[in-house]
Design an enzyme around this catalytic site. Structure first.
Site, PDB file in Angstrom:
ATOM      1  N   PRO A 134     106.184 -56.920 -65.261  1.00 57.38           N
ATOM      2  CA  PRO A 134     105.795 -57.978 -65.159  1.00 57.38           C
ATOM      3  C   PRO A 134     105.726 -58.035 -63.324  1.00 57.38           C
ATOM      4  O   PRO A 134     106.656 -58.156 -62.065  1.00 57.38           O
ATOM      5  CB  PRO A 134     107.638 -58.866 -64.876  1.00 57.38           C
ATOM      6  CG  PRO A 134     108.576 -57.815 -65.336  1.00 57.38           C
ATOM      7  CD  PRO A 134     108.069 -56.903 -65.551  1.00 57.38           C
ATOM      8  N   CYS A 135     104.824 -57.252 -63.235  1.00 57.74           N
ATOM      9  CA  CYS A 135     105.100 -56.361 -61.537  1.00 57.74           C
ATOM     10  C   CYS A 135     104.525 -57.905 -61.199  1.00 57.74           C
ATOM     11  O   CYS A 135     104.203 -57.738 -59.590  1.00 57.74           O
ATOM     12  CB  CYS A 135     103.939 -55.168 -61.149  1.00 57.74           C
ATOM     13  SG  CYS A 135     102.153 -55.753 -62.257  1.00 57.74           S
ATOM     14  N   HIS A 136     103.788 -58.643 -61.406  1.00 60.36           N
ATOM     15  CA  HIS A 136     104.019 -60.452 -60.565  1.00 60.36           C
ATOM     16  C   HIS A 136     105.125 -60.774 -60.000  1.00 60.36           C
ATOM     17  O   HIS A 136     104.688 -61.524 -58.800  1.00 60.36           O
ATOM     18  CB  HIS A 136     102.733 -61.807 -61.798  1.00 60.36           C
ATOM     19  CG  HIS A 136     103.842 -61.700 -62.979  1.00 60.36           C
ATOM     20  ND1 HIS A 136     103.563 -61.124 -64.080  1.00 60.36           N
ATOM     21  CD2 HIS A 136     104.873 -62.295 -63.240  1.00 60.36           C
ATOM     22  CE1 HIS A 136     104.418 -61.230 -64.611  1.00 60.36           C
ATOM     23  NE2 HIS A 136     104.638 -63.004 -64.242  1.00 60.36           N
TER      24      HIS A 136
END
Length: 169
Positions: A134-136
């Site tokens: 989850p880089c978001h």
């Protein structure tokens, strides 16, 4: 052998790429998850085999996530990257669903100097597993949405789905 499939999603058609794995459920470990127009995203290559059935378990988890019924993935994946990238990517995996963190916090979490935020951003931008890793969930120190290989609109979509979209002050 490299396998691939596509999956319709709220983000557009996802491209799932994996490698055969004797130990992974379904026989495939995810190597890449790309969205249309993604900066640095992969495209189907000659010699790859289209095999949606191999991704059935991964597809179920992704659909459950987009439906709001899953907050964590249990997907076997292949990790290729430098030791630094892998440290950053591991830190991404530790960001809880529905929360955000900053590039500076990631630097602190992996023991990097505060001035390493650009290098952190570069490593995050090279993340081949959007959504799953989850880089978001990484935002600017001022709470702004910054940098996302899939586009800021998709980053906002994912954070809204998780109830973590920052409010403007």
């Amino acid at each position: 052998m490299t396998l691939y499939a596509t999956l319709a999603s709220p983000l557009g058609e996802l491209l799932l790429v994996g490698e055969e794995s004797a130990t992974a459920p379904g026989g495939v470990a995810l190597a890449s998850l790309s969205v249309p127009g993604q900066k640095g995203g992969v495209t189907v290559q000659d010699g790859w085999t289209y095999d949606p059935a191999a991704f059935a378990g991964i597809e179920r988890q992704l659909r459950a996530y987009f439906d709001g019924a899953r907050t964590r993935f249990e997907i076997p994946y292949v990790t290729r990257g430098t030791a630094f990238q892998q440290r950053v990517w591991k830190a991404l995996e530790d960001i809880p669903y529905g929360t955000t963190t900053t590039y500076g916090r990631i630097a602190a979490d992996i023991g990097a100097a505060r001035g390493a935020v650009r290098a952190i951003g570069t490593a995050i931008g090279a993340n081949p597993l959007l959504v799953v890793r989850p880089c978001h969930r990484v935002i600017g120190a001022d709470g702004s949405l910054t940098g996302y290989a899939g586009g800021l609109e998709r980053k906002a979509q994912l954070l809204a789905l998780e109830g973590a979209l920052p409010t403007e002050s």
